[in-house]
Write an enzyme that holds these catalytic residues in place. Sequence first.
Site: not given
Lengths: 160, 132
Positions: A33-35, A40
């Site tokens: 989800d990130h990203m 990262v």
Amino acid sequence: MRWFWIDRFTEFKSGSHATAIKNVTLSEDHLHDHMPGFPVMPASLMLEGMAQTGGILLGEQKQFAHIVILAKVPRMTFHSWACPGDTLVYTAKLIEARDEGGMVEVQAHVGQRLVAEGEIVFAHVDEAAGGGGTIDQKNFVFSMLRGVLDVGKAGDGSAE
Amino acid sequence: MPSRDEIFEKVQSTLVDALGLDEDEVTATSRLKADLGAESIDFLDIVFRLEKNFGIKIPRNELFPESLFTADSGFAENGRVTAKGLDELRTRLPHADKDTLDALAKDPRVENVEDLFTVNMVVNFLASKLAA
């Protein structure tokens, strides 16, 4: 999810400094989800890793007699990022250690690259303030983070 | 021993670092909480930085006393500081500005006690500490 944001200490000098590592891996859900498309390590979780490194360094200095909580981040700068496959190396230097709390200077590196640097202030919450001593900091560190304090857990017995 | 101006300048830069302020926001009469936005945990950070910047030790409760008014201390009644409480403040905070103490005596609401914590109070404390 377990709230361990360091994998292992590679150096621990009581009352002075400590180094811990965190291996970033694509199997960690949060990276998806990130990203999306550009995984990262979130800066907030790197901060937590640096706080765990520094918080244990501070707590150990007083034999875990106090409940150590992250109180303030006066300064934190992120210069770069960490991707899956990277090993984050967190270093914490003990600047202050008093009855009321303490302060550490921290850095995060991937190899020679500086990823983040800053300061973290911790407060000691005494048992009265903690509601009758329901939190046992020593047990927390030794049961929840069992083994993480042991330097030298690599397969060949070395720290690295 | 540094001059009062030199002490002020160092205190000013300490507060700029601890509270993320601009230099011109920190004046001698600034109140740490009401004007500079300091919260309770900031006092610990400020003490750490003052110790480092001035090379001194500041024992707990000396500069910023905690829990001045416990429930049964008799220092406050109905939200107002009593005469006994004002005497206690004068004893515990000898570095507080006389003007701010006088203002508190005139309007002794308990919430006004934190107005005693001014930049000047910190400078007074350090001046007496460094002279000792």
